[in-house]
Design an enzyme around this catalytic site. Sequence first.
Site, PDB file in Angstrom:
ATOM      1  NE  ARG A  75       7.731  -3.068   5.998  1.00  0.00           N
ATOM      2  CZ  ARG A  75       6.512  -3.026   6.079  1.00  0.00           C
ATOM      3  NH1 ARG A  75       5.836  -2.154   5.188  1.00  0.00           N
ATOM      4  NH2 ARG A  75       5.938  -3.656   6.957  1.00  0.00           N
TER       5      ARG A  75
ATOM      6  NE  ARG B 140      -4.462  -0.703  10.010  1.00  0.00           N
ATOM      7  CZ  ARG B 140      -3.267  -0.311   9.485  1.00  0.00           C
ATOM      8  NH1 ARG B 140      -2.985   0.898   8.831  1.00  0.00           N
ATOM      9  NH2 ARG B 140      -2.205  -1.170   9.430  1.00  0.00           N
TER      10      ARG B 140
ATOM     11  CE  LYS C 289      -2.152  -1.187   3.878  1.00  0.00           C
ATOM     12  NZ  LYS C 289      -1.257  -2.289   4.169  1.00  0.00           N
TER      13      LYS C 289
ATOM     14  NE  ARG D  83       6.528  -0.782   9.850  1.00  0.00           N
ATOM     15  CZ  ARG D  83       5.426  -0.599   9.242  1.00  0.00           C
ATOM     16  NH1 ARG D  83       5.520  -0.021   7.961  1.00  0.00           N
ATOM     17  NH2 ARG D  83       4.417  -1.120   9.623  1.00  0.00           N
TER      18      ARG D  83
ATOM     19  NE  ARG E 168       1.928  -4.986  10.955  1.00  0.00           N
ATOM     20  CZ  ARG E 168       2.847  -4.717  10.234  1.00  0.00           C
ATOM     21  NH1 ARG E 168       4.086  -5.216  10.504  1.00  0.00           N
ATOM     22  NH2 ARG E 168       2.755  -4.033   9.075  1.00  0.00           N
TER      23      ARG E 168
HETATM   24  P1  AP5 Z   1       4.756  -1.631   1.581  1.00  0.00           P
HETATM   25  O1  AP5 Z   1       4.590  -0.831   0.515  1.00  0.00           O
HETATM   26  O2  AP5 Z   1       5.601  -1.012   2.801  1.00  0.00           O
HETATM   27  O3  AP5 Z   1       3.584  -2.355   2.308  1.00  0.00           O
HETATM   28  P2  AP5 Z   1       2.145  -1.779   3.223  1.00  0.00           P
HETATM   29  O4  AP5 Z   1       1.019  -2.537   2.663  1.00  0.00           O
HETATM   30  O5  AP5 Z   1       2.427  -0.442   3.132  1.00  0.00           O
HETATM   31  O6  AP5 Z   1       2.718  -2.548   4.494  1.00  0.00           O
HETATM   32  P3  AP5 Z   1       2.568  -1.882   6.024  1.00  0.00           P
HETATM   33  O7  AP5 Z   1       3.200  -2.806   6.895  1.00  0.00           O
HETATM   34  O8  AP5 Z   1       3.113  -0.433   6.161  1.00  0.00           O
HETATM   35  O9  AP5 Z   1       1.215  -1.858   6.099  1.00  0.00           O
HETATM   36  P4  AP5 Z   1       0.477  -1.665   7.612  1.00  0.00           P
HETATM   37  O10 AP5 Z   1      -0.867  -1.264   6.980  1.00  0.00           O
HETATM   38  O11 AP5 Z   1       0.487  -2.990   8.323  1.00  0.00           O
HETATM   39  O12 AP5 Z   1       1.339  -0.745   8.360  1.00  0.00           O
HETATM   40  P5  AP5 Z   1       1.078   0.736   8.638  1.00  0.00           P
HETATM   41  O13 AP5 Z   1       2.340   1.245   8.694  1.00  0.00           O
HETATM   42  O14 AP5 Z   1      -0.075   1.442   7.722  1.00  0.00           O
HETATM   43  O15 AP5 Z   1       5.488  -2.918   0.993  1.00  0.00           O
HETATM   44  C1  AP5 Z   1       6.100  -4.019   1.961  1.00  0.00           C
HETATM   45  C2  AP5 Z   1       7.382  -4.547   1.410  1.00  0.00           C
HETATM   46  O16 AP5 Z   1       7.232  -5.018  -0.028  1.00  0.00           O
HETATM   47  C3  AP5 Z   1       8.408  -3.309   1.151  1.00  0.00           C
HETATM   48  O17 AP5 Z   1       9.759  -3.928   1.578  1.00  0.00           O
HETATM   49  C4  AP5 Z   1       8.333  -3.169  -0.278  1.00  0.00           C
HETATM   50  O18 AP5 Z   1       9.753  -2.782  -0.856  1.00  0.00           O
HETATM   51  C5  AP5 Z   1       8.031  -4.381  -0.795  1.00  0.00           C
HETATM   52  N1  AP5 Z   1       7.101  -4.283  -1.938  1.00  0.00           N
HETATM   53  C6  AP5 Z   1       5.899  -3.643  -2.120  1.00  0.00           C
HETATM   54  N2  AP5 Z   1       5.363  -3.912  -3.361  1.00  0.00           N
HETATM   55  C7  AP5 Z   1       6.268  -4.905  -3.944  1.00  0.00           C
HETATM   56  C8  AP5 Z   1       6.083  -5.589  -5.275  1.00  0.00           C
HETATM   57  N3  AP5 Z   1       5.295  -5.381  -6.129  1.00  0.00           N
HETATM   58  N4  AP5 Z   1       7.250  -6.435  -5.334  1.00  0.00           N
HETATM   59  C9  AP5 Z   1       8.299  -6.931  -4.354  1.00  0.00           C
HETATM   60  N5  AP5 Z   1       8.224  -6.102  -3.450  1.00  0.00           N
HETATM   61  C10 AP5 Z   1       7.384  -5.070  -3.144  1.00  0.00           C
HETATM   62  O19 AP5 Z   1       0.669   0.724  10.184  1.00  0.00           O
HETATM   63  C11 AP5 Z   1       1.576   0.172  11.129  1.00  0.00           C
HETATM   64  C12 AP5 Z   1       0.795   0.307  12.587  1.00  0.00           C
HETATM   65  O20 AP5 Z   1       0.166   1.466  12.989  1.00  0.00           O
HETATM   66  C13 AP5 Z   1      -0.450  -0.751  12.689  1.00  0.00           C
HETATM   67  O21 AP5 Z   1      -0.183  -2.285  13.022  1.00  0.00           O
HETATM   68  C14 AP5 Z   1      -1.187   0.032  13.892  1.00  0.00           C
HETATM   69  O22 AP5 Z   1      -0.756  -0.444  14.831  1.00  0.00           O
HETATM   70  C15 AP5 Z   1      -1.015   1.432  13.298  1.00  0.00           C
HETATM   71  N6  AP5 Z   1      -2.103   2.145  12.538  1.00  0.00           N
HETATM   72  C16 AP5 Z   1      -1.635   2.627  11.142  1.00  0.00           C
HETATM   73  N7  AP5 Z   1      -2.962   3.170  10.945  1.00  0.00           N
HETATM   74  C17 AP5 Z   1      -3.915   2.803  11.867  1.00  0.00           C
HETATM   75  C18 AP5 Z   1      -5.164   3.380  11.795  1.00  0.00           C
HETATM   76  N8  AP5 Z   1      -5.812   3.912  10.628  1.00  0.00           N
HETATM   77  N9  AP5 Z   1      -5.781   2.818  13.103  1.00  0.00           N
HETATM   78  C19 AP5 Z   1      -5.329   2.189  13.826  1.00  0.00           C
HETATM   79  N10 AP5 Z   1      -4.046   1.808  13.943  1.00  0.00           N
HETATM   80  C20 AP5 Z   1      -3.139   2.260  13.014  1.00  0.00           C
END
Ligand code: AP5
Length: 225
Positions: free
Chosen positions: A135, A96, A21, A168, A179
């Site tokens: 990552r 979410r 994402k 991370r 998660r």
């Molecule tokens: P990446 O693009 O980083 O994936 P992502 O979907 O953004 O993954 P996240 O882990 O950041 O999502 P998340 O929703 O769990 O975490 P968030 O930070 O929002 O890609 C992943 C990896 O794959 C990277 O290494 C990338 O280079 C690679 N990649 C990507 N595409 C690829 C491809 N096509 N081919 C090969 N490699 C590829 O949230 C973290 C925490 O914050 C949550 O657990 C929660 O505690 C809190 N939080 C955040 N938002 C909220 C909310 N709205 N409400 C409550 N808590 C929240």
Amino acid sequence: MTAMVTRACDIVLLGPPGAGKGTQAKRLAAAFELLHVSTGDLLRDEIARRTELGSEAKAFMVKGELVPDELVGKMLMGLLHSQAASGGCVYDGYPRTTAQAALLDGVLAELARRIDAVLFIGVPDEVIISRMDGRRSCSECGAVFHLTGNPPRQDGVCDACGGALGQREDDRAEVVVERLRVYRHYTQPLLDLYRHRGNLTEVDGLGGVDEVFGRLRAALESCRR
Ligand code: AP5
């Protein structure tokens, strides 16, 4: 002379943790001139700045739990009403929960806007695990790489700013399991909500970053201003 019509465009990206994402949201935001709104990045920034909100949020994030809706909502409100967001946003990691979805609808309605498209990036579990395991994020600018899928030019060094790359804290295996559980319980039901409204498009998240971006971009052509 015909006046050029411009309007805000608001796009929600949904998908499991590690689906890509953040990677795709940055590109979409650049391509469509939208603001990239990542609640994960905003929360990590609060933690890095040692704010009160950051310290409250960290206690949930390290365990893989969701930060309470009220805290996330408080953090977002000012941003969504700001000039920077007035042309529309790509929401990455928000909403979410159903309560967050209702809040976003309400804020956009106040601004005479609505969600134009919801894109779900679908990736099987084994790929999610390998994406999170490989990552590496920049400690300085937050740029994201993958050891094999999207490697930096130089090992351990950010291409964008030369900062050090690290893993991370919430990408540890036991936190990833939690998660994924939390995602299935709280966030997956949003797919039905948006499907029912008729604005959900499911996009295959397998393949290279450029390939997936091409699919998302094609799905969004109708939003181009
Ligand atoms: P990446 O693009 O980083 O994936 P992502 O979907 O953004 O993954 P996240 O882990 O950041 O999502 P998340 O929703 O769990 O975490 P968030 O930070 O929002 O890609 C992943 C990896 O794959 C990277 O290494 C990338 O280079 C690679 N990649 C990507 N595409 C690829 C491809 N096509 N081919 C090969 N490699 C590829 O949230 C973290 C925490 O914050 C949550 O657990 C929660 O505690 C809190 N939080 C955040 N938002 C909220 C909310 N709205 N409400 C409550 N808590 C929240």
